[in-house]
Design a protein around this motif. Structure first.
Motif, PDB file in Angstrom:
ATOM      1  N   TYR A   1      62.692  43.444  27.493  1.00 54.55           N
ATOM      2  CA  TYR A   1      63.136  42.932  26.063  1.00 54.55           C
ATOM      3  C   TYR A   1      64.640  43.545  25.999  1.00 54.55           C
ATOM      4  O   TYR A   1      64.765  44.730  26.213  1.00 54.55           O
ATOM      5  N   GLY A   2      65.464  42.776  25.567  1.00 57.63           N
ATOM      6  CA  GLY A   2      66.988  43.657  25.079  1.00 57.63           C
ATOM      7  C   GLY A   2      66.572  44.614  24.170  1.00 57.63           C
ATOM      8  O   GLY A   2      65.945  44.486  22.880  1.00 57.63           O
ATOM      9  N   SER A   3      67.255  45.557  24.221  1.00 58.67           N
ATOM     10  CA  SER A   3      66.925  46.650  23.415  1.00 58.67           C
ATOM     11  C   SER A   3      67.795  46.796  22.130  1.00 58.67           C
ATOM     12  O   SER A   3      67.424  47.525  21.037  1.00 58.67           O
ATOM     13  N   LEU A   4      68.905  46.071  21.882  1.00 62.88           N
ATOM     14  CA  LEU A   4      69.782  45.974  20.781  1.00 62.88           C
ATOM     15  C   LEU A   4      69.333  44.915  19.906  1.00 62.88           C
ATOM     16  O   LEU A   4      69.638  43.593  20.027  1.00 62.88           O
ATOM     17  N   GLY A   5      68.522  45.216  18.705  1.00 62.33           N
ATOM     18  CA  GLY A   5      68.211  43.920  17.980  1.00 62.33           C
ATOM     19  C   GLY A   5      68.927  43.493  16.967  1.00 62.33           C
ATOM     20  O   GLY A   5      70.236  44.112  16.915  1.00 62.33           O
ATOM     21  N   GLY A   6      68.609  42.643  16.086  1.00 58.98           N
ATOM     22  CA  GLY A   6      69.479  42.271  15.171  1.00 58.98           C
ATOM     23  C   GLY A   6      70.272  41.019  15.770  1.00 58.98           C
ATOM     24  O   GLY A   6      71.126  40.484  14.685  1.00 58.98           O
ATOM     25  N   ARG A   7      70.482  40.751  16.997  1.00 63.51           N
ATOM     26  CA  ARG A   7      71.195  39.562  17.345  1.00 63.51           C
ATOM     27  C   ARG A   7      70.466  38.350  17.206  1.00 63.51           C
ATOM     28  O   ARG A   7      69.268  38.347  17.317  1.00 63.51           O
TER      29      ARG A   7
ATOM     30  N   GLY B   1      76.334  53.466  16.829  1.00 62.83           N
ATOM     31  CA  GLY B   1      77.028  52.414  16.842  1.00 62.83           C
ATOM     32  C   GLY B   1      77.686  51.969  15.621  1.00 62.83           C
ATOM     33  O   GLY B   1      77.014  52.579  14.313  1.00 62.83           O
ATOM     34  N   PHE B   2      78.821  51.319  15.539  1.00 69.15           N
ATOM     35  CA  PHE B   2      79.333  50.885  14.037  1.00 69.15           C
ATOM     36  C   PHE B   2      79.227  49.412  14.066  1.00 69.15           C
ATOM     37  O   PHE B   2      79.694  48.868  15.119  1.00 69.15           O
ATOM     38  N   CYS B   3      79.331  48.584  12.936  1.00 67.24           N
ATOM     39  CA  CYS B   3      79.561  47.402  12.846  1.00 67.24           C
ATOM     40  C   CYS B   3      80.753  47.063  11.948  1.00 67.24           C
ATOM     41  O   CYS B   3      80.844  47.476  10.922  1.00 67.24           O
ATOM     42  N   LEU B   4      81.574  46.339  12.063  1.00 65.13           N
ATOM     43  CA  LEU B   4      82.897  46.001  11.417  1.00 65.13           C
ATOM     44  C   LEU B   4      83.072  44.688  11.703  1.00 65.13           C
ATOM     45  O   LEU B   4      82.720  43.936  12.594  1.00 65.13           O
ATOM     46  N   SER B   5      84.009  44.283  10.820  1.00 68.08           N
ATOM     47  CA  SER B   5      84.711  42.775  11.019  1.00 68.08           C
ATOM     48  C   SER B   5      85.652  42.773  12.238  1.00 68.08           C
ATOM     49  O   SER B   5      86.455  43.673  12.532  1.00 68.08           O
TER      50      SER B   5
ATOM     51  N   GLY C   1      71.546  50.145  12.751  1.00 63.99           N
ATOM     52  CA  GLY C   1      70.246  50.929  12.489  1.00 63.99           C
ATOM     53  C   GLY C   1      69.864  51.859  13.409  1.00 63.99           C
ATOM     54  O   GLY C   1      69.672  51.442  14.557  1.00 63.99           O
ATOM     55  N   TYR C   2      69.231  52.847  12.835  1.00 64.22           N
ATOM     56  CA  TYR C   2      68.462  54.040  13.694  1.00 64.22           C
ATOM     57  C   TYR C   2      69.527  54.893  14.638  1.00 64.22           C
ATOM     58  O   TYR C   2      69.326  55.205  15.795  1.00 64.22           O
ATOM     59  N   SER C   3      71.041  54.764  14.110  1.00 68.90           N
ATOM     60  CA  SER C   3      71.853  55.397  15.039  1.00 68.90           C
ATOM     61  C   SER C   3      71.616  56.934  14.947  1.00 68.90           C
ATOM     62  O   SER C   3      71.295  57.720  14.120  1.00 68.90           O
TER      63      SER C   3
ATOM     64  N   TYR D   1      74.961  42.704  11.665  1.00 62.51           N
ATOM     65  CA  TYR D   1      74.052  43.551  11.070  1.00 62.51           C
ATOM     66  C   TYR D   1      73.312  43.691  12.540  1.00 62.51           C
ATOM     67  O   TYR D   1      72.731  42.780  13.280  1.00 62.51           O
ATOM     68  N   ARG D   2      73.292  45.042  12.722  1.00 58.51           N
ATOM     69  CA  ARG D   2      72.653  45.381  14.363  1.00 58.51           C
ATOM     70  C   ARG D   2      71.840  46.590  14.053  1.00 58.51           C
ATOM     71  O   ARG D   2      71.893  47.482  13.339  1.00 58.51           O
ATOM     72  N   THR D   3      70.561  46.619  14.959  1.00 55.40           N
ATOM     73  CA  THR D   3      69.659  47.937  14.980  1.00 55.40           C
ATOM     74  C   THR D   3      69.467  48.199  16.435  1.00 55.40           C
ATOM     75  O   THR D   3      69.881  47.346  17.406  1.00 55.40           O
ATOM     76  N   SER D   4      68.949  49.670  16.561  1.00 53.81           N
ATOM     77  CA  SER D   4      68.586  50.012  17.933  1.00 53.81           C
ATOM     78  C   SER D   4      67.499  50.900  17.798  1.00 53.81           C
ATOM     79  O   SER D   4      67.503  51.763  17.874  1.00 53.81           O
ATOM     80  N   TYR D   5      66.098  50.270  17.246  1.00 54.24           N
ATOM     81  CA  TYR D   5      65.085  51.005  16.916  1.00 54.24           C
ATOM     82  C   TYR D   5      64.823  51.857  18.277  1.00 54.24           C
ATOM     83  O   TYR D   5      64.142  53.001  17.895  1.00 54.24           O
TER      84      TYR D   5
END
Lengths: 430, 430, 430
Positions: free
Chosen positions: C370-376, A135-139, A95-97, A125-129
């Motif tokens: 704070y860690g910047s990569l959320g969602g973890r 980034g990409f999330c994958l299995s 999120g926010y890539s 599920y990852r974000t970087s607001y």
């Protein structure tokens, strides 16, 4: 206001699940068109007041960020096949890539790939607001099958001045005192952690009929949305007498109540009284989890608890592609709604009475309130409820106090109080 | 005053059981000659002040009802045999039955017959004080053996203006502060639920010798009797510092203490301290049970607990012919008396002291209060009791407080306080 | 001042055990040269202020007794063999025995002999400070082997006007508020019940480096020593904010904390917080045990807990020759020291802060907190600690309050508070 005005019969679990399913494909984030589309769908069920707050607006210690939108994203291999494809699941993009369009080897790409090695079939599920990256999330399985590349890497997103969007639905009550229910609307295709709470909140709102309290429903992105709302309503938060964040409302686990910072506010006591008769779990307050973090910050210290089934971060599917439409069940949604209605029912029905015949018991039989044939060893709950209400109605105990001490269901005490009121044996205190 | 003045040695369990047996055949109700006869027998053991309150007297929210008396009652079959016979057991007639003399079939009679289908050998106990009706109680077995009739049905009762009768016995203490013990005297041939409590109360009264508190014993019909007493003593209830309803005092079950409405009044704490060393059960307050319902009504809120063995409605024989002279045992009566004496002993013996040598420990050895040979690892309870009394005698803790915190028996602390008083190390606070 | 000024690195368990071993042979009592020799050895590790208080001085309710010294003592049989010999163990003589030199049969001697029939190989420890008598302690096995005599019986002791000796070591802090650690120094060859506590206290004192609190270490004979100190410091005890008696600090049992009379003083809460993560035991206050008896007497009511391993009188070797150098282990001494340092660390580090950004959460990420990569879904303890400190820093909760509510280690909260202070997000309250 968006959407038609409509209040109607109680939504079934199946109807709530349909709503979850409609919302599931939308790509929500803390800003952007996914949130607007989500509120449009909610607005088909409830009249909403939608607020748009411009990028750069200062809200408490924060600033409304740029608005993020995304059209497409993929990782293509040399054969042109989309190995990772945003169109299949919006979880695939962090999120926010920021936008990217490049060709790179797997080794170059790897720092931008997120997997769950211990759950190799699931996409995280990852974000970087607040840190500009992509980034990409994958299995893990997908990653393991990828060759050295090169790959065509595209994220077709924009990060620009725009707005943060949130909505409110208010059901006016006979009193200005408010019960506030807050749901986050910032998670993309996660069914339980987001959409189930929204669906149950919608169902509660539609079921209300001239309640005592005014009910305020907030549909806002997590953290920044709650902070924005609090920032714009600082002068009005005193009206909120009871609050709940509602989330993870549809998984098969047992109901969980997390106490407010105050620990034994009325919302805490009402929730515990209702849940006592069910399989459930009670958690102490902690300044972590959903937006109770903001509502319970020390400057506001609002009486906000949190109602979930399996709590925040408490299930293996949490924040993964496993939190899908099968993970949420109609039965669980209906059960959460029922508990929630009972909890708000306690808050709406709680009152303090004064026994007008406090010396000895009043003669209930003479007033038709008591079985006339004595000597029987069984006692009816209704009569016991009347005796308890009479005994504790000294002006210092509300019906919830009576419920806690007597261990009788609140509804039985509410009925008893009504019967005693009708008989002129108690009066409501100011 | 009726009866001779007599105080004597502690009544044994056997003597108490004899008293129960003498009272057992009398047909008591909430008014009438059965109550008077009962008080006559009690009056042989204790001087009583008997009160007669006319029918129609308004007492709090109630009115003293007509007086009920009964001479005979039966259901006779065609052969003239009494199928149901009041002379065999007074339980056979519903209390306060209006007179009837008629011939009717079993079908006509059936609405007036009360049985216990699940306990087919037992006769239930039923009353109808405030609804004018009549009825018979019989075993299911008897009912099952009855043919179609016709039957001659007779209840030779009267329901007329008269009096409600109750009695008091007061043992003057060195203080006007009162301990009140209340027993109901309105149940007919039920041995545990009525008579056992009366017998233990009589035994306690006879054992008192210049107590600190004034002791007031009330022998009155349940509910209406307590209400009548309260109505006539509204200005004096402030004297009652501790109260107990005493009932079900002779069955083989363990002792049960039910807390007062105040929950942790001195009577509650004294009872719990005494019972801690015994097999026992503690129940929370509830506005149901015996006359603690009246004494603990919110207008009075007197510190009344309830002492029973198996509690109200807690045994299969409750309110049936099974609650007979075999169900009550001399050993159980003696055990209840002992616990009751210890509880009142705590209340009478509780005091607050001030340590006159509060800086460091006073040198007990110099005063002959401490073993002189140190270094031994065993500690005598008596010495520990002195150290506890000294340590907590800051004017804010009574001996009962010390007992609760130290987990030492009250009697040991009472002895320690006496020794410290004699040594001039503590003084009683005002 | 005696001894060199020396503070140095943390003493190891082995070094503490060496100190115990050096002190072990000395014949201590509540007065006399054994105490002085003990303080000389302690003085090699810590600068001490030694106080000598004359016989006859009135101290609170007591009087400083005559000084007792002993050179030799024995029971010799007819062959001249020392059957019981003070030179082999100073436990063989009852403390404060008056001198004796006589020949007597076993029967005459027997009233003066003390054994432990149930632990026949061990010599008991006995004293008779305030009753003038004499006696020997020996194993039951030795007694059983003794013939009829006659025996030469000698105790070469003196009981004369002299002094009571105690010592203090003070580590000045940035504040006048004091933490006081008290050890008794009156037991002869008992390793755990005396010497282990002294060794751990010495080790703590040496480890302190510019602490916040002023630390006062008291090395004094039990009871009369504490009473003497209190008598001479009545005006200064208000400075003592937290206190501990330290004893039985080296046996292999688990750590035990005994609460202060106040029950939930800061020392109690700090000790419980530290011990929660360890195998341990908590005892309620009782006015029996070590010198907390005096410090917690009602006139002083100082917040003194007691830290031991196996508590007072809680092990078979207690007050016997079994409490020897093998019973105390270096590992246990090191473990006690570590817990003690953590407890005093909590007290020294506890502060109350005010969140300067109390409306909503401050944006930690912007400040690098704070860690910047959320969602973890995993949360780091450090971040949780910051959220807790922020949430409860409303000026009414100290870090210890936060530790109790959050169940996080105090050290993590201390670090979080330091980071938040550095970021200007909190300030210390006055």
């Amino acid at each position: 206001m968006t959407g038609p005005k409509m209040t109607g019969p109680r939504m079934t679990g199946a109807k709530m699940h349909e709503l979850v399913a409609r919302l599931y494909p939308l790509c929500r984030s803390i800003t952007g068109d996914g949130v607007r589309a989500t509120l449009d769908v909610v607005g088909e069920h409830l009249p909403l007041t939608v607020h748009e707050v411009p990028t750069g607006t200062e809200v408490l210690d924060w600033t409304v960020p740029e608005e993020w939108n995304i059209r497409d994203a993929y990782i293509k291999d040399a054969s042109g096949r989309r190995v990772v494809d945003f169109r299949r699941s919006n979880l695939h993009v962090v999120g926010y890539s920021v936008p990217i369009s490049a060709t790179m080897t797997l080794d170059e790409l790897r720092p931008h790939l997120h997997t769950l090695p211990e759950q190799p079939e699931l996409v995280p599920y990852r974000t970087s607001y607040y840190a500009r990256t992509w980034g990409f999330c994958l299995s893990q399985n997908t990653l393991d099958a990828m060759g050295e590349g090169p790959y065509e890497v595209v994220i077709d997103s924009t990060l620009t001045a725009g707005h943060l969007t949130y909505a409110e639905h208010v059901v006016p009550g006979r009193s200005d005192d408010e019960i506030m229910i807050s749901c986050h609307v910032c998670h993309p295709s996660l069914a339980n952690d987001n959409l189930a709470g929204i669906a149950v909140a919608v169902a509660l709102a539609r079921s209300l009929d001239r309640p005592r309290h005014t009910y305020r429903f907030l549909f806002a992105p997590g953290t920044i949305g709650a902070i924005t709302w609090l920032s714009r309503n600082r002068d009005r938060v005193g009206r909120i007498k009871h609050g709940l964040t509602l989330a993870c409302a549809g998984d098969p686990g047992q109901l969980t109540y997390k106490r407010s910072r105050r620990d034994d506010a009325a919302i805490d006591r009402a929730a515990l009284h209702v849940l006592k008769g069910r399989s459930h779990r009670v958690l102490p307050f902690s300044p972590y989890g959903y937006d109770e973090r903001q509502f319970c910050s020390p400057g506001f210290d609002l009486p906000f608890g949190s109602l979930t089934r399996t709590p925040y971060a408490g299930y293996p599917e949490y924040h993964t592609s496993g939190d899908d439409l099968e993970f949420v069940t109609p039965a669980a949604l209906a059960d959460t709604l029922e508990a929630l209605q009972q909890i708000t029912g306690v808050l709406d029905g709680d009152r303090t009475y004064l026994n007008l015949s406090p010396y000895g018991e009043p003669q209930l039989g003479r007033r038709g309130l008591y079985g006339s044939l004595g000597g029987r060893s069984d006692t009816k709950q209704a009569q016991l409820a009347m005796l308890w209400v009479l005994n504790l109605s000294d002006g210092e105990h509300s019906l919830l106090d009576v419920a806690e001490r007597s261990d009788l269901p609140f509804a039985a005490l509410r009925e008893a109080a009504d019967a005693l009121l009708a008989a002129g044996l108690v009066k409501e205190t100011a």
